[in-house]
Design an enzyme around this catalytic site. Structure first.
Site, short mmCIF file in Angstrom:
data_model
loop_
_atom_site.label_atom_id
_atom_site.label_comp_id
_atom_site.label_asym_id
_atom_site.label_seq_id
_atom_site.Cartn_x
_atom_site.Cartn_y
_atom_site.Cartn_z
N LYS A 241 4.71 9.33 8.63
CA LYS A 241 4.51 8.58 9.90
C LYS A 241 5.82 9.45 11.34
O LYS A 241 5.35 10.25 10.73
CB LYS A 241 4.22 7.34 10.04
CG LYS A 241 3.58 6.75 9.25
CD LYS A 241 3.30 5.55 8.78
CE LYS A 241 2.52 4.05 8.20
NZ LYS A 241 1.32 4.59 8.57
N ASP B 33 9.40 2.36 -0.38
CA ASP B 33 7.92 3.27 0.35
C ASP B 33 8.62 3.21 1.24
O ASP B 33 8.14 2.06 1.74
CB ASP B 33 7.06 3.08 -0.46
CG ASP B 33 6.37 3.57 0.59
OD1 ASP B 33 5.14 3.07 0.08
OD2 ASP B 33 6.64 4.33 1.74
N TYR C 147 0.97 -1.03 0.00
CA TYR C 147 0.13 0.16 0.04
C TYR C 147 0.79 1.30 -0.28
O TYR C 147 1.78 1.03 0.80
CB TYR C 147 -1.02 0.27 1.02
CG TYR C 147 -2.30 1.19 1.23
CD1 TYR C 147 -1.79 2.02 2.39
CD2 TYR C 147 -2.92 1.11 0.98
CE1 TYR C 147 -2.43 3.22 2.02
CE2 TYR C 147 -3.69 2.77 0.65
CZ TYR C 147 -3.67 3.92 1.81
OH TYR C 147 -4.19 4.24 1.71
P1 KE4 Z 1 -1.01 8.16 4.07
O1 KE4 Z 1 -0.85 9.02 3.48
O2 KE4 Z 1 -1.70 7.81 5.00
O3 KE4 Z 1 0.04 9.00 4.95
O4 KE4 Z 1 0.70 7.04 4.39
C1 KE4 Z 1 0.42 6.28 2.79
C2 KE4 Z 1 0.65 5.14 3.48
C3 KE4 Z 1 1.88 5.04 2.28
N1 KE4 Z 1 3.22 4.35 2.17
C4 KE4 Z 1 2.83 2.74 3.03
C5 KE4 Z 1 3.74 1.69 3.35
C6 KE4 Z 1 1.82 2.99 3.50
O5 KE4 Z 1 1.73 2.15 4.84
C7 KE4 Z 1 1.03 4.65 4.41
C8 KE4 Z 1 -0.01 4.83 5.48
N2 KE4 Z 1 0.04 3.22 5.95
C9 KE4 Z 1 -1.67 3.53 6.38
C10 KE4 Z 1 -1.57 1.55 7.48
N3 KE4 Z 1 -0.73 0.96 7.25
C11 KE4 Z 1 -1.74 4.47 7.18
C12 KE4 Z 1 -3.13 3.90 7.78
C13 KE4 Z 1 -5.40 4.58 7.48
O6 KE4 Z 1 -4.78 4.46 6.24
O7 KE4 Z 1 -5.86 5.55 7.90
#
Ligand code: KE4
Length: 427
Positions: free
Chosen positions: A268, A240, A145
């Site tokens: 994060k 990533d 993701y």
């Molecule tokens: P954000 O746009 O949510 O800040 O980041 C996206 C993203 C990009 N790359 C990786 C490896 C990620 O894990 C994420 C976002 N992680 C999720 C949980 N695994 C965010 C939680 C959510 O969607 O509320």
């Protein structure tokens, strides 16, 4: 029995105003069942919900709270900085200091651009790779993701896996056809795709440790194999590190696996709980970003002083906490060994994947090494395990397709309390 009356009432009210009552799908408890808890405050390793229940937190805001909630230097820095206004929309010295600090901590970053989320970071990195190479296709991995930009919403992990959304209405077919997905840890499959599409591929983007199908470590040689393939074919290799950055080691997965990305994305931890993402890498590529180059990317609040001071303070704390990563890894190991001993003794088939302070428990026999094997596990048993622990004050990610995150505020006693709760679990 714990009371959840206030959370239930708040969830009822929230659904009248916010889609699904939440501002991000994975918070909704949709796959584990029941209703989400509404959190009032958090401190150190603990969350406190609106009904006054305390929980040992293994989500830590999906990664950022690596030193625990309300870490005093971060809170104090935000409070002080806010007094001077929360945003200017103009460059500040703090943004330079933040970029200099990151470059000191991570390898292979000549230039870095701050954005407001991991999604923005990954979306921008892909656009840059396409602009730099003049090619259109990208390769991503099933179950990974990279945020909710259209190009990534193809066989993705995290909330899409949780909600079993395999194709997303609104993502136009021409977008999806330029995104090629292959199984994680399957280098032969990538080689086959590159043989077929070689010079059409702008980038390969990967989570160096999968964190969105549970925790999935890279097979030995997998990342190095991708690196060589990208070098041979002029493909931009994007790591990533939104999850792994500053979590696995100060230098993230690049340092841990001694792997060199062309571009790397962060999120994060880099924001200390404030909305921050970043993408960076080799000068010859990054200098194509506007205003230096013509690959446009922008953001009203990018690099704003409150987000910067939160991230800057947390990153400095990571540098000033002696033996931090040893402590995080030891706590994770203690938890995993305890979990495995109990589940084995109870005859509950399981696999625990752990890399540093990220881990996941998968119910079922056999190795979990990609999205297919993660999906083949017993989700219903995970859901019962989740609620069993929640009832006993242990808060896991509400999905089998997420990683648990350990904070350094977690004590050995918290781990023992967690294991005592697991001891009472009956499959
Ligand atoms: P954000 O746009 O949510 O800040 O980041 C996206 C993203 C990009 N790359 C990786 C490896 C990620 O894990 C994420 C976002 N992680 C999720 C949980 N695994 C965010 C939680 C959510 O969607 O509320």
């Amino acid at each position: 029995m714990r009371s959840y009356k206030t959370s239930q009432a708040l969830f009822e009210r929230a659904q009248h105003h916010i889609p699904g009552g939440v501002n991000s799908p994975v918070r909704a408890f949709k796959s584990v069942g029941g209703h989400p808890l509404f959190i009032k405050r958090a401190k150190g390793a603990y969350l406190y919900d609106e009904d006054g229940n305390r929980y040992i937190d293994y989500i830590n805001s999906w990664g950022p709270m690596i030193l625990g909630h309300a870490h005093p230097p971060v809170v104090q820095a935000i409070q002080a900085k806010a007094a001077d206004s929360t945003s200017f929309g103009a460059p500040t010295e703090l943004e330079i200091e933040m970029a200099e600090l990151i470059k000191k901590m991570v390898p292979n970053v000549d230039l870095i651009r701050m954005v407001n989320s991991g999604t923005e970071a990954c979306m921008s990195a892909i656009r840059l790779a396409r602009g730099f190479t003049g090619r259109n296709k990208i390769i991503k991995f099933e179950g990974c993701y990279h945020g909710h930009a259209d190009a990534f919403l193809v066989k993705a992990g995290s909330g899409l896996a949780t909600l079993d959304i395999q194709s997303v209405p609104g993502v136009q077919s021409y977008v999806a056809q330029d995104t090629i997905t292959v199984p994680y840890n399957n280098l032969e499959e990538v080689q086959k795709v590159v043989r077929q599409y070689g010079k059409e591929i702008a980038a390969i983007i990967i989570e160096p440790v999968g964190g969105n199908m549970g925790c999935i470590p890279p097979a030995p040689g997998f990342l190095q194999g991708l690196r060589e393939l990208c070098t041979q074919q002029g493909i931009i290799f994007i790591l990533d590190e939104v999850i792994t950055g500053f979590r696995l080691t100060r230098g993230g997965a690049q340092e841990l696996y001694r792997i060199e990305a062309d571009l790397v994305t962060y999120g994060k931890i880099i924001g200390g709980g404030m909305p921050v993402g970043a993408f960076g890498g080799k000068k010859e590529i990054m200098e194509r970003i506007a205003p230096l180059g013509n690959v446009y990317q922008a953001g009203t609040l990018s690099g704003n002083p409150i987000a910067m001071i939160a991230g800057y303070t947390l990153l400095n704390e990571l540098n000033n906490t002696p033996d931090l990563y040893t402590a995080l890894n030891e706590k994770s190991k203690l938890l995993c060994e305890g979990l495995s001993e109990i589940l084995k003794r109870k005859g509950i088939a399981h696999t625990i994947n752990q890399v540093g302070s990220m881990l996941s428990v998968h119910f079922g026999a056999g190795v979990v090494r990609d999205f297919e094997s993660a999906k083949a596990c017993d989700g219903e048993l995970f859901n019962r395990f989740f609620h069993h622990l929640l009832q006993r004050g242990v808060y896991l990610p509400p999905s089998a397709f997420e990683s648990w995150f350990i904070s350094n505020a977690l004590s050995v006693d918290d781990i023992h309390q967690t294991l005592a709760a697991v001891e009472e679990f009956e499959a």
